[in-house]
Design a protein around this motif. Structure first.
Motif, PDB file in Angstrom:
ATOM      1  N   ALA A 264       0.839  -1.199   0.000  1.00 40.74           N
ATOM      2  CA  ALA A 264       0.000   0.000   0.000  1.00 40.74           C
ATOM      3  C   ALA A 264       0.871   1.246   0.000  1.00 40.74           C
ATOM      4  O   ALA A 264       2.004   1.252   0.503  1.00 40.74           O
ATOM      5  CB  ALA A 264      -0.909   0.016   1.219  1.00 40.74           C
ATOM      6  N   ALA A 265       0.331   2.332  -0.565  1.00 43.07           N
ATOM      7  CA  ALA A 265       1.074   3.590  -0.600  1.00 43.07           C
ATOM      8  C   ALA A 265       1.358   4.110   0.803  1.00 43.07           C
ATOM      9  O   ALA A 265       2.377   4.773   1.036  1.00 43.07           O
ATOM     10  CB  ALA A 265       0.291   4.632  -1.403  1.00 43.07           C
ATOM     11  N   ALA A 266       0.484   3.812   1.770  1.00 46.31           N
ATOM     12  CA  ALA A 266       0.679   4.288   3.144  1.00 46.31           C
ATOM     13  C   ALA A 266       1.921   3.687   3.792  1.00 46.31           C
ATOM     14  O   ALA A 266       2.365   4.150   4.839  1.00 46.31           O
ATOM     15  CB  ALA A 266      -0.553   3.965   3.981  1.00 46.31           C
ATOM     16  N   ALA A 267       2.497   2.652   3.180  1.00 48.43           N
ATOM     17  CA  ALA A 267       3.693   2.021   3.731  1.00 48.43           C
ATOM     18  C   ALA A 267       4.944   2.850   3.479  1.00 48.43           C
ATOM     19  O   ALA A 267       6.014   2.507   3.978  1.00 48.43           O
ATOM     20  CB  ALA A 267       3.871   0.622   3.136  1.00 48.43           C
ATOM     21  N   PHE A 268       4.815   3.948   2.716  1.00 51.57           N
ATOM     22  CA  PHE A 268       5.983   4.752   2.374  1.00 51.57           C
ATOM     23  C   PHE A 268       5.761   6.203   2.781  1.00 51.57           C
ATOM     24  O   PHE A 268       4.645   6.721   2.728  1.00 51.57           O
ATOM     25  CB  PHE A 268       6.257   4.688   0.866  1.00 51.57           C
ATOM     26  N   CYS A 269       6.869   6.842   3.161  1.00 49.58           N
ATOM     27  CA  CYS A 269       6.888   8.281   3.425  1.00 49.58           C
ATOM     28  C   CYS A 269       7.839   8.908   2.410  1.00 49.58           C
ATOM     29  O   CYS A 269       8.981   8.466   2.265  1.00 49.58           O
ATOM     30  CB  CYS A 269       7.370   8.566   4.850  1.00 49.58           C
ATOM     31  N   LEU A 270       7.368   9.911   1.708  1.00 48.82           N
ATOM     32  CA  LEU A 270       8.170  10.563   0.679  1.00 48.82           C
ATOM     33  C   LEU A 270       8.741  11.851   1.240  1.00 48.82           C
ATOM     34  O   LEU A 270       8.001  12.741   1.648  1.00 48.82           O
ATOM     35  CB  LEU A 270       7.310  10.858  -0.559  1.00 48.82           C
ATOM     36  N   GLU A 271      10.078  11.940   1.284  1.00 53.29           N
ATOM     37  CA  GLU A 271      10.748  13.109   1.839  1.00 53.29           C
ATOM     38  C   GLU A 271      11.162  14.040   0.704  1.00 53.29           C
ATOM     39  O   GLU A 271      11.819  13.624  -0.254  1.00 53.29           O
ATOM     40  CB  GLU A 271      11.965  12.687   2.661  1.00 53.29           C
ATOM     41  N   ILE A 272      10.758  15.336   0.827  1.00 56.82           N
ATOM     42  CA  ILE A 272      11.030  16.336  -0.208  1.00 56.82           C
ATOM     43  C   ILE A 272      11.741  17.508   0.439  1.00 56.82           C
ATOM     44  O   ILE A 272      11.318  18.007   1.482  1.00 56.82           O
ATOM     45  CB  ILE A 272       9.722  16.830  -0.875  1.00 56.82           C
ATOM     46  N   THR A 273      12.828  17.952  -0.196  1.00 59.92           N
ATOM     47  CA  THR A 273      13.512  19.145   0.322  1.00 59.92           C
ATOM     48  C   THR A 273      12.739  20.401  -0.076  1.00 59.92           C
ATOM     49  O   THR A 273      12.008  20.419  -1.068  1.00 59.92           O
ATOM     50  CB  THR A 273      14.944  19.232  -0.227  1.00 59.92           C
ATOM     51  N   GLU A 274      12.935  21.465   0.714  1.00 58.61           N
ATOM     52  CA  GLU A 274      12.261  22.737   0.417  1.00 58.61           C
ATOM     53  C   GLU A 274      12.680  23.281  -0.946  1.00 58.61           C
ATOM     54  O   GLU A 274      11.871  23.807  -1.705  1.00 58.61           O
ATOM     55  CB  GLU A 274      12.575  23.759   1.504  1.00 58.61           C
ATOM     56  N   SER A 275      13.977  23.167  -1.278  1.00 68.08           N
ATOM     57  CA  SER A 275      14.452  23.708  -2.559  1.00 68.08           C
ATOM     58  C   SER A 275      13.848  22.967  -3.732  1.00 68.08           C
ATOM     59  O   SER A 275      13.584  23.554  -4.783  1.00 68.08           O
ATOM     60  CB  SER A 275      15.980  23.614  -2.622  1.00 68.08           C
ATOM     61  N   ALA A 276      13.601  21.657  -3.584  1.00 71.50           N
ATOM     62  CA  ALA A 276      12.979  20.897  -4.674  1.00 71.50           C
ATOM     63  C   ALA A 276      11.575  21.401  -4.948  1.00 71.50           C
ATOM     64  O   ALA A 276      11.126  21.455  -6.091  1.00 71.50           O
ATOM     65  CB  ALA A 276      12.943  19.411  -4.311  1.00 71.50           C
ATOM     66  N   ILE A 277      10.865  21.801  -3.899  1.00 70.77           N
ATOM     67  CA  ILE A 277       9.508  22.325  -4.081  1.00 70.77           C
ATOM     68  C   ILE A 277       9.555  23.682  -4.741  1.00 70.77           C
ATOM     69  O   ILE A 277       8.744  24.001  -5.618  1.00 70.77           O
ATOM     70  CB  ILE A 277       8.790  22.407  -2.721  1.00 70.77           C
ATOM     71  N   MET A 278      10.517  24.511  -4.354  1.00 65.70           N
ATOM     72  CA  MET A 278      10.524  25.892  -4.807  1.00 65.70           C
ATOM     73  C   MET A 278      11.043  26.057  -6.227  1.00 65.70           C
ATOM     74  O   MET A 278      10.891  27.113  -6.820  1.00 65.70           O
ATOM     75  CB  MET A 278      11.377  26.741  -3.860  1.00 65.70           C
ATOM     76  N   ASP A 279      11.664  25.017  -6.829  1.00 67.46           N
ATOM     77  CA  ASP A 279      12.136  25.153  -8.204  1.00 67.46           C
ATOM     78  C   ASP A 279      10.991  25.422  -9.167  1.00 67.46           C
ATOM     79  O   ASP A 279      11.117  26.194 -10.104  1.00 67.46           O
ATOM     80  CB  ASP A 279      12.887  23.880  -8.631  1.00 67.46           C
ATOM     81  N   ASP A 280       9.875  24.742  -8.971  1.00 70.79           N
ATOM     82  CA  ASP A 280       8.668  24.975  -9.780  1.00 70.79           C
ATOM     83  C   ASP A 280       7.468  24.676  -8.888  1.00 70.79           C
ATOM     84  O   ASP A 280       6.904  23.578  -8.930  1.00 70.79           O
ATOM     85  CB  ASP A 280       8.655  24.079 -11.024  1.00 70.79           C
ATOM     86  N   PRO A 281       7.071  25.640  -8.037  1.00 71.58           N
ATOM     87  CA  PRO A 281       6.043  25.375  -7.026  1.00 71.58           C
ATOM     88  C   PRO A 281       4.732  24.854  -7.603  1.00 71.58           C
ATOM     89  O   PRO A 281       4.102  23.970  -7.016  1.00 71.58           O
ATOM     90  CB  PRO A 281       5.849  26.749  -6.358  1.00 71.58           C
ATOM     91  N   THR A 282       4.328  25.350  -8.750  1.00 77.41           N
ATOM     92  CA  THR A 282       3.031  24.938  -9.304  1.00 77.41           C
ATOM     93  C   THR A 282       3.037  23.465  -9.679  1.00 77.41           C
ATOM     94  O   THR A 282       2.146  22.697  -9.288  1.00 77.41           O
ATOM     95  CB  THR A 282       2.698  25.804 -10.531  1.00 77.41           C
ATOM     96  N   ARG A 283       4.041  23.033 -10.448  1.00 76.50           N
ATOM     97  CA  ARG A 283       4.107  21.621 -10.861  1.00 76.50           C
ATOM     98  C   ARG A 283       4.386  20.714  -9.674  1.00 76.50           C
ATOM     99  O   ARG A 283       3.827  19.612  -9.574  1.00 76.50           O
ATOM    100  CB  ARG A 283       5.178  21.454 -11.928  1.00 76.50           C
ATOM    101  N   ALA A 284       5.261  21.175  -8.746  1.00 78.40           N
ATOM    102  CA  ALA A 284       5.559  20.361  -7.568  1.00 78.40           C
ATOM    103  C   ALA A 284       4.305  20.167  -6.720  1.00 78.40           C
ATOM    104  O   ALA A 284       4.036  19.059  -6.224  1.00 78.40           O
ATOM    105  CB  ALA A 284       6.659  21.018  -6.751  1.00 78.40           C
ATOM    106  N   GLU A 285       3.535  21.235  -6.557  1.00 76.69           N
ATOM    107  CA  GLU A 285       2.308  21.135  -5.767  1.00 76.69           C
ATOM    108  C   GLU A 285       1.327  20.162  -6.405  1.00 76.69           C
ATOM    109  O   GLU A 285       0.671  19.375  -5.715  1.00 76.69           O
ATOM    110  CB  GLU A 285       1.679  22.522  -5.628  1.00 76.69           C
ATOM    111  N   ALA A 286       1.216  20.200  -7.738  1.00 74.15           N
ATOM    112  CA  ALA A 286       0.304  19.287  -8.426  1.00 74.15           C
ATOM    113  C   ALA A 286       0.729  17.839  -8.216  1.00 74.15           C
ATOM    114  O   ALA A 286      -0.103  16.960  -7.945  1.00 74.15           O
ATOM    115  CB  ALA A 286       0.249  19.627  -9.915  1.00 74.15           C
ATOM    116  N   THR A 287       2.053  17.573  -8.332  1.00 79.60           N
ATOM    117  CA  THR A 287       2.544  16.207  -8.130  1.00 79.60           C
ATOM    118  C   THR A 287       2.328  15.744  -6.691  1.00 79.60           C
ATOM    119  O   THR A 287       1.899  14.605  -6.437  1.00 79.60           O
ATOM    120  CB  THR A 287       4.037  16.138  -8.480  1.00 79.60           C
TER     121      THR A 287
END
Length: 782
Positions: free
Chosen positions: A639-662
């Protein structure tokens, strides 16, 4: 248009004046020409009406001549006796002689019943039928004429009664409408004539014309060009077909007398244009000469000469107004230039040289000549240290921008105090990034200076009742060892600085393996592409525990590369340039594949253990990434709940709109989302509130600093409170002592991770370690 503006203003003004004159003259010329043409057409119309009357008069004259000749023949005694005796030869001879005298081509004798008795020329059936028809129409009207078409030729016919003493027959004579007739008409009237005829329903063809025909078949020639000739059509009834007379008058012949007038007007126009051009050039010059002087002023200003005199300021017209404006501009530019020159190469906040001046000073130190793109190889060696203040962004956000400015000034002072000599240069490149230029220095010399700087940063900074511990990451590059140009030397020092920050080292000297564009790393990337297929990658796990209870509740997945020739390659040697080249997406999918494959074997009997995997910017910007994860989860029954996805702040800020959608898509699929290294990036609380995250992971630099700094404790406490207020859980990484774990427990941190708990281990060793840890290790009290 570009060529127009390449002309001088005086030339353009003269050209505009000449153009306006030409337009006026053209309109006048066109009006005169149109008037002349209209007058000519009116005159031609009248001439054609007169020509029509003349042409009809010629026909009447021919008819009268024919009637006279026919009457003479009909009155001839011998002719009448021949008719009475039936002497055919005499009749034919008389007919032919009479026709030859007057030029009649058709001469015939008809009986009293209008039947053809004999003809003066060879008569075909078609001619006989036409003559019989004519006779029936003309009998009884000896003064009447009639036109007829015979063998595609128009004829004019008349008849005369033969009495002896009673009517014994009729004499019929025909005169062709031929070239002589139209030529005579043209000589009399000056008007051309076209005679067109057709038998039956055939189309009209030109029979004769006073106009010269082309060498081609003349009868197929139509009307001349209507722009050259005006015409008037005259339709005349004819037996056996249709007859049309077209009268034409040459427009050019009528307009010819006016040509001299038009030539005179053209000469006057040319003379006017020349005078206007000369006058316009002189008038424009009186305007443009002062402007030329002002242009010279701008050229002097462009060269940096501000000690010039602006002429024309005493004038009271528009040029004087413009000159005074130029004088004010000169004074303003001089003032601004002095200020710009003062600030162009200085950082306004710290008073240090800025990046541009630092580059120029570095080029001077290495003996570079940018204009010739050469370097003096005999110059003494030098070194560049690039320094970046750690956690400045977070401190700036927490304590305010004013405090941040004072912090940067304090950093500048401490760097100045660690210079070896007055020749060394300290500069502020941007934001929280500083640089040092060390003259006559090698890499060991630069490392010694970096060590002194690090010692200076150990002393906390007290500002406005706040105490802040300073730390920095430094990169070192030396000339000519690492680069031959100033820009490249600065760039490689920055590469070393970023590598030092990533490794949490105080200072690093540039090496090719730190640069993803180096030949060594390009070779490493080539090997990495086959590492996945050849099974050279290994999945490692670092445990996560509940801070207060000590229960193992998860693990962070890490990748290790066992190269067949180079052995174990640290992640920092291949992960950074894998991110730069985009190959990190394959690494991420490999980690998910391997973690999902082993997930069931890693689970404890009493609950689910969640595995955390780091995502890169490339993953967030890949629109197909969520679909790839869904396929992996389905393939391994996890199940997807078995995983935690860690994202750095800079990865989000490179393209906030597309990152937010993903991230929204991944959250809807059931994955837990965590912000990794919180406090070291460039995000804002507004984005943090909008993103569907479940967890914040405090960067280890803050956690490890808690043992020495109250400020770091304050920052960690504030981050934990912020996360809990937003409904997020908190993970602290970098826990390397029992005291840190206990302190985090008291602050309310939810989970902990670090070397005190365990170093990363191969995934297949994790279940055994978990059992051993649970059974033998005592945890700190809550």
């Amino acid at each position: 248009m570009n060529r127009w503006y390449q002309l001088s203003l005086a030339s353009r003004m003269a050209l505009v004046m000449v153009l306006l004159l030409l337009i006026v003259q053209f309109i006048s010329f066109w009006f005169v020409r149109t008037t002349v043409q209209d007058q000519a057409r009116t005159e031609i119309k009248a001439n054609l009406q007169v020509g029509e009357r003349i042409f009809l008069r010629l026909l009447d004259q021919n008819a009268a001549r024919l009637r006279d000749a026919a009457g003479v023949l009909a009155s001839d005694f011998g002719f009448r006796e021949a008719i009475g005796s039936g002497d055919t030869e005499t009749i034919i001879s008389a007919l032919e002689n009479s026709g030859e005298r007057i030029g009649a081509e058709v001469v015939a004798l008809l009986d009293t019943r209008s039947r053809l008795i004999s003809a003066g020329q060879g008569s075909s059936d078609r001619v006989e039928n036409t003559l019989n028809t004519l006779a029936k129409d003309l009998v009884g009207t000896d003064a009447e004429t009639r036109l007829a078409i015979i063998n595609e030729t128009p004829y004019q016919f008349v008849v005369a009664r033969v009495r002896s003493p009673l009517t014994v027959g009729w004499v019929l004579m025909g005169f062709p409408i031929d070239q002589k007739l139209v030529n005579d008409f043209h000589s009399l009237s000056g008007t051309h004539a076209l005679v067109m005829a057709a038998q039956g329903t055939l189309p009209l063809q030109t029979i004769v014309s006073s106009l010269p025909f082309t060498p081609n078949h003349p009868k197929k020639q139509g009307l001349p060009d209507p722009d050259i000739y005006s015409h008037r059509d005259l339709s005349i009834e004819a037996l056996g077909g249709r007859l049309k007379i077209t009268l034409l008058r040459s427009i050019d012949e009528v307009i010819a007398p006016f040509s001299a007038l038009q030539q005179t007007l053209a000469l006057l126009t040319l003379a006017s244009v020349a005078l206007f051009a000369l006058g316009g050039r002189i008038a424009a010059g009186r305007v443009t000469r002062p402007l030329g002087k002002l242009t010279a002023v701008t050229e002097s200003l462009e060269k940096g000469d501000f000690n010039i005199t602006v002429d024309g300021t005493e004038r009271h017209d528009e040029v004087g107004l413009l000159a005074r404006g130029f004088e004010r501009m000169r004074h303003s530019l001089d003032t601004q230039r002095k200020e710009i020159l003062h600030l162009a190469y200085k950082d306004r906040l710290t008073g240090l040289p800025n990046r541009e001046q630092f580059r120029l000073l570095l080029e001077e130190a290495i003996g570079a000549h940018p204009a010739q793109q050469t370097v003096n190889q005999e110059s003494p060696p030098c070194a560049v240290i690039i320094l970046n203040v750690d956690r400045f962004k977070h401190v700036n956000d927490i304590l305010g921008y004013a405090f941040g400015d004072e912090l940067l000034k304090a950093v500048a002072l401490r760097l100045e105090s660690r210079k070896r000599s007055e020749r060394d240069i300290v500069a502020r490149l941007s934001g929280d990034e500083f640089a040092l230029l060390l003259h006559q220095a090698t890499a060991p010399d630069a490392l010694y200076v970096a060590e002194n700087i690090m010692q200076a940063f150990l002393e906390p900074l007290a500002l406005d009742d706040q105490t802040v511990d300073l730390s920095a990451s430094m990169g070192i590059a030396c000339w000519p060892e690492h680069a031959l140009t100033a820009e490249l030397l600065i760039s490689r020092a920055e590469i070393a600085m970023y590598a030092a920050k990533a490794r949490t080292d105080a200072a690093l000297v540039y090496a090719a393996e730190l640069d993803s564009s180096s030949a060594q790393n390009l070779s490493l990337l080539s090997d990495l592409r086959v590492a996945i297929d050849q099974g050279q990658l290994r999945l490692f796990l670092q445990p996560k525990v509940a801070t207060c209870s000590g229960k193992v509740i998860g693990a962070e997945a890490l990748v290790r590369w066992i190269h067949p020739q180079r052995g174990m390659i640290p992640p920092m040697q291949f992960i950074p340039f894998a991110e730069q080249t985009g190959f990190v997406r394959q690494l991420t999918l490999w980690m998910f594949e391997d973690a999902a494959r082993q997930w069931h074997a890693l689970q404890p009997a009493d609950g689910a253990l969640r595995i955390a995997i780091n995502l890169s910017t490339r993953d967030l910007l890949d629109q197909h990434f969520p679909g790839h994860l869904a396929n992996i989860m389905q393939r391994h029954g996890v199940a997807a709940a078995a995983f935690c996805l860690e994202i750095t702040e800079s990865a989000i800020m490179d393209d906030p709109t597309r990152a937010e959608a993903t991230l929204n898509t991944l959250s809807q699929m059931g994955f837990k989302l965590s912000i990794d290294d919180f406090g070291t990036g460039y995000s804002s609380l507004a984005y943090l509130k909008r993103l569907p995250v479940n967890e914040l992971k405090i960067d280890k630099s803050f956690v490890m600093g808690m043992a020495q700094s109250e400020s770091d404790i304050t920052i960690v406490r504030s981050t934990i409170d912020l996360a809990h207020n937003l409904g997020l859980s908190v993970v602290a990484e970098g826990v390397e002592s029992r005291d840190l774990l206990e302190n985090l427990c008291r602050l309310g941190c939810d989970e902990a991770q670090g070397y005190y708990i365990s170093k990363p281990m191969p995934a297949d060793q994790f279940p055994e370690w978990r059992l051993s840890f649970t059974m033998s290790t005592s945890r700190p009290a809550a």
